[in-house]
Design an enzyme around this catalytic site. Structure first.
Site, PDB file in Angstrom:
ATOM      1  N   GLN A  11      -7.407   0.479   4.837  1.00  0.00           N
ATOM      2  CA  GLN A  11      -8.088  -0.056   6.031  1.00  0.00           C
ATOM      3  C   GLN A  11      -9.571  -0.336   5.777  1.00  0.00           C
ATOM      4  O   GLN A  11     -10.192  -1.098   6.511  1.00  0.00           O
ATOM      5  CB  GLN A  11      -7.975   0.919   7.208  1.00  0.00           C
ATOM      6  CG  GLN A  11      -6.578   1.049   7.781  1.00  0.00           C
ATOM      7  CD  GLN A  11      -6.110  -0.215   8.516  1.00  0.00           C
ATOM      8  OE1 GLN A  11      -6.897  -1.117   8.846  1.00  0.00           O
ATOM      9  NE2 GLN A  11      -4.813  -0.293   8.769  1.00  0.00           N
TER      10      GLN A  11
ATOM     11  N   CYS B 247       4.135   0.974  14.374  1.00  0.00           N
ATOM     12  CA  CYS B 247       5.200   1.803  13.825  1.00  0.00           C
ATOM     13  C   CYS B 247       6.423   0.915  13.699  1.00  0.00           C
ATOM     14  O   CYS B 247       6.667   0.062  14.549  1.00  0.00           O
ATOM     15  CB  CYS B 247       5.393   2.978  14.789  1.00  0.00           C
ATOM     16  SG  CYS B 247       7.039   3.588  14.892  1.00  0.00           S
TER      17      CYS B 247
ATOM     18  N   GLY C 163       0.840  -1.192   0.000  1.00  0.00           N
ATOM     19  CA  GLY C 163       0.000   0.000   0.000  1.00  0.00           C
ATOM     20  C   GLY C 163       0.878   1.246   0.000  1.00  0.00           C
ATOM     21  O   GLY C 163       0.568   2.240  -0.658  1.00  0.00           O
ATOM     22  N   THR C 164       1.966   1.173   0.710  1.00  0.00           N
ATOM     23  CA  THR C 164       2.888   2.308   0.780  1.00  0.00           C
ATOM     24  C   THR C 164       3.376   2.676  -0.617  1.00  0.00           C
ATOM     25  O   THR C 164       3.361   3.848  -1.011  1.00  0.00           O
ATOM     26  CB  THR C 164       4.089   1.946   1.680  1.00  0.00           C
ATOM     27  OG1 THR C 164       3.602   1.751   3.011  1.00  0.00           O
ATOM     28  CG2 THR C 164       5.157   3.021   1.670  1.00  0.00           C
TER      29      THR C 164
ATOM     30  N   HIS D 188      -2.378  -7.311   2.684  1.00  0.00           N
ATOM     31  CA  HIS D 188      -2.316  -7.911   4.029  1.00  0.00           C
ATOM     32  C   HIS D 188      -3.360  -7.380   5.007  1.00  0.00           C
ATOM     33  O   HIS D 188      -3.455  -7.852   6.137  1.00  0.00           O
ATOM     34  CB  HIS D 188      -0.898  -7.816   4.611  1.00  0.00           C
ATOM     35  CG  HIS D 188      -0.459  -6.455   5.078  1.00  0.00           C
ATOM     36  ND1 HIS D 188      -0.411  -6.118   6.405  1.00  0.00           N
ATOM     37  CD2 HIS D 188      -0.021  -5.374   4.403  1.00  0.00           C
ATOM     38  CE1 HIS D 188       0.050  -4.879   6.519  1.00  0.00           C
ATOM     39  NE2 HIS D 188       0.296  -4.408   5.313  1.00  0.00           N
TER      40      HIS D 188
ATOM     41  N   SER E  23      -4.105  -2.711  -0.078  1.00  0.00           N
ATOM     42  CA  SER E  23      -2.984  -3.513   0.414  1.00  0.00           C
ATOM     43  C   SER E  23      -3.492  -4.911   0.753  1.00  0.00           C
ATOM     44  O   SER E  23      -4.496  -5.053   1.457  1.00  0.00           O
ATOM     45  CB  SER E  23      -2.390  -2.845   1.659  1.00  0.00           C
ATOM     46  OG  SER E  23      -1.395  -3.669   2.210  1.00  0.00           O
TER      47      SER E  23
END
Ligand code: PLP
Length: 388
Positions: free
Chosen positions: A179, A327, A71-72, A201, A199
């Site tokens: 999300q 994080c 996704g990043t 996952h 994304s």
């Protein structure tokens, strides 16, 4: 040790059975999807099936799905001044993002710092649409990037309303649906998004696969991040992660088929969890409770909690929760999402996130509440000690 309860689904989800099967089968394929021989064509077929499955999840044509490593990466790929629409090659001059976006959007992609403006959110965690309207009027040809649901609070953003404002001002809208996917409807036309990020996952696929989706083929991104062999129709070079993509597709198909049932299941359990939480600590605060939220997410605090210690205490009781966003350093950082909602620093430091999934059970919720009862009792004894 008794079984653990995994309640950190917003950090990542377990692999769905369908994804596991697709992953294992695809791993055994010897061919490179770019090869013309039978082995290559077999690998290509697997990717194209996955493309159809991911496309169906968000209501686009398969040719409008581009696989990435995450996704990043999809967010990074989308956030560029070089987005052509219907042959219009003039660059996008501004990037507008909300104050609660994921780090991969906050980083601003390929926009200069000076060209990025942040939009405020209200106390309930929703984007301030008046702030968007005011800013976009002064920022012609803007790209606006908004998340559909926040990873910490679960608050669902007014994306369709924002899309109308953005388009009326000649802007483009990118939506980070990482999300939201699999939890609420993510139909790209209903959302009014031009580009959308997914994304694997977060929907029961493997980690390390994502997709950037466009609403139609009149949108063109001429400036890829990774250049080379021309895979993904030139948008993302590098031999494809065939097994990861196959599993992403299978997860997307399952998520699409099961979404309504899974959402009902998660919401029923989340309601139990929140009722129990408030019953145990009347002074508990549930962040974003005034807004519409994902059915699986609760971000809460109570007087005296320190998130870091609470997460460890839950872990020792066999319950995996998190302190706001996961994080990479594993450190607890004050939540900029809560800060943007105007929550005071002492409360921000005590925020614990519980996020549920399709195989969360009533026993998991009870286990969480049992652990919370213990922790809350310790906290109130400590508070009495201080007062004494
Ligand atoms: N966007 C949001 C809202 C997220 O919550 C995350 C991950 O937590 C990402 C983007 C990044 O996705 P990935 O982990 O695939 O890089």
């Amino acid at each position: 040790m008794s079984e653990r309860s995994y309640l950190d689904w917003n950090a990542t989800t377990p692999l769905r059975d369908e994804a596991k099967a697709a992953l294992a089968a695809a791993l055994m394929l010897p061919g490179n999807p770019s090869s013309v021989h039978a082995e290559g064509r077999a690998a290509r077929r697997v990717i194209e099936l996955a493309r159809e499955q991911v496309a169906a999840l968000v209501g686009v044509r398969p040719g409008d799905v581009f696989f990435t490593s995450s996704g990043t990466e999809a967010n990074m790929l989308a956030l560029t001044p070089a987005i052509e629409v219907a042959g219009d090659k003039r660059p996008r001059s501004w990037l507008l993002i909300s104050a609660i976006e994921h780090a991969s959007v906050r980083a601003g992609g390929r926009f200069r710092r000076e060209a990025i403006a942040e939009l405020a959110v209200a106390a309930d965690g929703r984007l301030d649409l008046a702030a968007l309207a005011g800013t976009i009027a002064k920022s012609p040809r803007a790209l606006v990037s908004l998340m559909l649901a926040n990873n910490e609070t679960g608050v669902i953003q007014p994306v369709a309303e924002a899309a109308a404002l953005v388009h009326a001002a000649g802007g483009l809208l990118h939506v980070d649906a990482v999300q939201a996917a699999g939890r609420i409807d993510c139909d790209i036309a209903t959302l009014g998004a031009d580009l959308l990020t997914l994304s694997a996952h977060k929907i029961g696929g493997p980690k390390g696969v994502g997709a950037l989706v466009r609403r139609s083929d009149d949108i063109h991104l001429p400036d890829p991040l990774i250049r080379g062999g021309g895979q993904e129709r030139g948008l993302r070079a590098g031999t494809e992660n065939v097994a990861g993509i196959a599993a992403f597709g299978a997860a997307a198909a399952a998520a699409r088929r099961e979404r309504a049932t899974e959402a009902d299941h998660m919401l029923a359990l989340r309601n139990l969890l929140e009722a129990g939480l408030r019953e145990i600590s009347q002074r508990a605060t549930i962040f974003g409770a005034g807004a519409e939220r994902l059915p699986n997410t609760t971000l809460f605090t109570a007087p005296g909690i320190k998130a870091e210690t609470a997460v460890i205490a839950f872990d020792l009781e066999g319950v995996a929760v998190s302190s706001g966003a996961a994080c990479s350093s594993g450190k607890v950082q004050p939540s900029y999402v809560l800060a943007a909602m105007g929550v005071s620093p002492p409360l921000t430091r005590g925020a614990v996130r519980v996020s549920l999934g399709w195989n969360t059970s009533g026993a998991d919720v009870e286990k969480f509440l049992g652990a919370w009862r213990k922790l809350a009792t310790t906290l109130s004894k400590e508070a009495e000690g201080i007062a004494a």
